[in-house]
Design an enzyme around this catalytic site. Structure first.
Site, PDB file in Angstrom:
ATOM      1  N   ARG A 192       0.854  -1.181   0.000  1.00 51.14           N
ATOM      2  CA  ARG A 192       0.000   0.000   0.000  1.00 51.14           C
ATOM      3  C   ARG A 192       0.890   1.231   0.000  1.00 51.14           C
ATOM      4  O   ARG A 192       2.029   1.193   0.460  1.00 51.14           O
ATOM      5  CB  ARG A 192      -0.912   0.006   1.234  1.00 51.14           C
ATOM      6  CG  ARG A 192      -1.821  -1.217   1.349  1.00 51.14           C
ATOM      7  CD  ARG A 192      -2.598  -1.185   2.667  1.00 51.14           C
ATOM      8  NE  ARG A 192      -3.519  -2.310   2.801  1.00 51.14           N
ATOM      9  CZ  ARG A 192      -3.214  -3.478   3.366  1.00 51.14           C
ATOM     10  NH1 ARG A 192      -1.984  -3.662   3.859  1.00 51.14           N
ATOM     11  NH2 ARG A 192      -4.106  -4.446   3.450  1.00 51.14           N
ATOM     12  N   HIS A 299      -3.635   2.926  -6.263  1.00 52.05           N
ATOM     13  CA  HIS A 299      -4.030   1.651  -5.648  1.00 52.05           C
ATOM     14  C   HIS A 299      -4.216   0.559  -6.697  1.00 52.05           C
ATOM     15  O   HIS A 299      -4.203  -0.632  -6.361  1.00 52.05           O
ATOM     16  CB  HIS A 299      -5.307   1.829  -4.837  1.00 52.05           C
ATOM     17  CG  HIS A 299      -5.547   0.717  -3.864  1.00 52.05           C
ATOM     18  ND1 HIS A 299      -4.828   0.567  -2.698  1.00 52.05           N
ATOM     19  CD2 HIS A 299      -6.434  -0.329  -3.895  1.00 52.05           C
ATOM     20  CE1 HIS A 299      -5.247  -0.503  -2.041  1.00 52.05           C
ATOM     21  NE2 HIS A 299      -6.222  -1.067  -2.744  1.00 52.05           N
ATOM     22  N   ARG A 302      -1.489  -1.980  -6.590  1.00 50.60           N
ATOM     23  CA  ARG A 302      -1.666  -3.076  -5.616  1.00 50.60           C
ATOM     24  C   ARG A 302      -2.575  -4.146  -6.205  1.00 50.60           C
ATOM     25  O   ARG A 302      -2.330  -5.348  -6.036  1.00 50.60           O
ATOM     26  CB  ARG A 302      -2.227  -2.533  -4.303  1.00 50.60           C
ATOM     27  CG  ARG A 302      -2.499  -3.614  -3.244  1.00 50.60           C
ATOM     28  CD  ARG A 302      -2.782  -2.970  -1.899  1.00 50.60           C
ATOM     29  NE  ARG A 302      -3.344  -3.899  -0.933  1.00 50.60           N
ATOM     30  CZ  ARG A 302      -2.626  -4.737  -0.185  1.00 50.60           C
ATOM     31  NH1 ARG A 302      -1.309  -4.753  -0.306  1.00 50.60           N
ATOM     32  NH2 ARG A 302      -3.214  -5.534   0.677  1.00 50.60           N
ATOM     33  N   HIS A 325      -3.462  -9.173   3.961  1.00 56.52           N
ATOM     34  CA  HIS A 325      -4.913  -9.103   4.099  1.00 56.52           C
ATOM     35  C   HIS A 325      -5.345  -9.728   5.429  1.00 56.52           C
ATOM     36  O   HIS A 325      -4.939 -10.845   5.752  1.00 56.52           O
ATOM     37  CB  HIS A 325      -5.603  -9.855   2.960  1.00 56.52           C
ATOM     38  CG  HIS A 325      -5.496  -9.187   1.640  1.00 56.52           C
ATOM     39  ND1 HIS A 325      -5.385  -9.878   0.449  1.00 56.52           N
ATOM     40  CD2 HIS A 325      -5.461  -7.874   1.303  1.00 56.52           C
ATOM     41  CE1 HIS A 325      -5.302  -9.032  -0.555  1.00 56.52           C
ATOM     42  NE2 HIS A 325      -5.347  -7.801  -0.060  1.00 56.52           N
ATOM     43  N   TYR A 334      -8.887 -12.162  -5.660  1.00 56.08           N
ATOM     44  CA  TYR A 334      -7.838 -12.054  -6.674  1.00 56.08           C
ATOM     45  C   TYR A 334      -7.483 -13.391  -7.291  1.00 56.08           C
ATOM     46  O   TYR A 334      -6.656 -13.447  -8.200  1.00 56.08           O
ATOM     47  CB  TYR A 334      -6.581 -11.434  -6.059  1.00 56.08           C
ATOM     48  CG  TYR A 334      -6.780  -9.985  -5.683  1.00 56.08           C
ATOM     49  CD1 TYR A 334      -6.694  -8.980  -6.637  1.00 56.08           C
ATOM     50  CD2 TYR A 334      -7.091  -9.636  -4.382  1.00 56.08           C
ATOM     51  CE1 TYR A 334      -6.905  -7.663  -6.299  1.00 56.08           C
ATOM     52  CE2 TYR A 334      -7.296  -8.312  -4.028  1.00 56.08           C
ATOM     53  CZ  TYR A 334      -7.200  -7.335  -4.993  1.00 56.08           C
ATOM     54  OH  TYR A 334      -7.406  -6.026  -4.650  1.00 56.08           O
TER      55      TYR A 334
END
Length: 361
Positions: A192, A299, A302, A325, A334
């Site tokens: 991030r 973002h 990412r 996460h 994902y």
């Protein structure tokens, strides 16, 4: 002792009606003198006047903690404060808690969509709902009026962008030299922007090709102030291994910064402070536009890193650990394939059906 009515009555019927109410209170053993009742009514009116939503909301924010009883992150507090000051308090601040109705909330929430600001409306509604739920738990209101289904969700304005390796390389080449290593770290390792900003030189292990993510650097509030703190979740404290080309780029970049020490931040603004998401904004917009990806946000890098890792064969557990996460469901999002990988899968399936020609007999 004799008690008189509150005023002179216009008709005999009005006087008899008042007297009937008084007798009813006496029979129910609930009677008190009109003077006492007037004083209590005035006290209740004053209590309602000072017990407004604005007063309660400030108290709520001061005492708010996480579900684990920990203090909120400064960025979370700043987000709540902004939603309150900009959207919630102007609408509900002066009202007593029990005068906020579902109808009023519904109308207020709907105006965000009308103005094309549904995302802000979803955040503001969520804050309002959380505060009034606490008020219900405190028995200050009988029922939370925030009962609008989907009120805390916003229509998705744009789909996240996941670049291919070729597109990501082109984006890196289009960035200024001093931002290329940062772009690679974001696009291949998935840090991030606050995590990348919080990296110190001592957190970069070039020999092992690893980044030690220990903190974030964020600017919160108005005026903005720098806040250093832990990552977004406990899983955010992690070691992320870099692909070889990213390690090489990091070594090249750090080689341009002689005289640094392990406590120095890897990337800084012109004033020496850690970067923010606004620091690279202009350069990133120009670079993304040059590769035909106008409208990208940082973002998305990412998102790109998550997708590339999934396409490379990362399991859900590996992806969750790599990206930090807290919720495995986020990592699961994902675990989809790119179009090229899907085409390769279709080819492999065809060969399984007919190894010779790829066609079924």
């Amino acid at each position: 002792m004799t008690y008189t009515g509150p005023s002179t009555f216009v008709t005999k019927g009005d006087a008899q009606a008042w007297l009937s109410v008084e007798r009813s209170l006496i029979s129910q053993q609930q009677w008190t003198s009109p003077t006492v009742r007037a004083a209590r009514a005035a006290q209740e009116a004053e209590r309602r006047r000072v017990s407004t939503f604005a007063v309660y909301a400030d108290q709520w924010l001061e005492g708010r903690v996480t579900t684990r009883g920990r203090a909120l992150r400064p960025s979370t507090v700043a987000g709540y404060r902004n939603a309150l000051d900009v959207h919630v308090l102007p609408a509900f601040g002066p009202l007593p808690l029990d005068e906020i109705t579902s109808a009023v909330v519904r109308h207020w929430r709907g105006q965000f969509a009308v103005r094309g600001n549904d995302s802000a409306g979803a955040k503001a509604y969520s804050v309002l709902k959380a505060i009034l739920q606490t008020a219900e738990d405190d028995e200050l209101i009988t029922r939370n009026p925030c009962r609008l289904k989907g009120g805390g969700s916003a229509a998705k304005v744009r789909e996240s962008v996941a670049l291919s390796p070729v597109e990501l390389a082109a984006l890196v080449d289009a960035m200024p030299d001093h931002w290329r290593a940062l772009t690679l770290v974001s696009g291949w390792c998935g840090l991030r922007i606050g995590e990348a900003a919080g990296l110190r030189i001592g957190d970069v292990d070039l020999e092992a090709g690893a980044l030690h993510v220990r903190q974030t650097a964020q600017y919160v509030g108005r005026p903005a102030r720098l806040v250093l703190g832990p990552p977004k979740s406990e899983r955010g404290i992690r070691i992320v291994h870099m692909p070889a080309h990213v390690t090489e780029a990091m070594g090249t970049y750090l080689g341009t910064r002689p005289g640094t020490n392990p406590r120095d931040f890897v990337w800084t603004r012109g004033d020496g402070q850690p970067i923010s998401r606004h620091t690279t904004l202009s350069a990133f917009r120009t670079a993304s536009r040059s590769i035909g990806r106008d409208g990208m946000v940082w973002h998305d890098l990412r998102h790109t890193a998550n997708t590339l890792a999934a396409d490379a064969g990362a399991t859900q557990a590996t992806l969750q650990a790599r990206m930090g996460h807290a919720d495995p469901k986020v990592s699961a999002l994902y675990l989809h394939t790119s179009q090229a990988r899907d085409q390769a899968l279709a080819t492999a399936l065809s060969q399984m059906a007919d190894p010779g020609s790829g066609r079924r007999r």
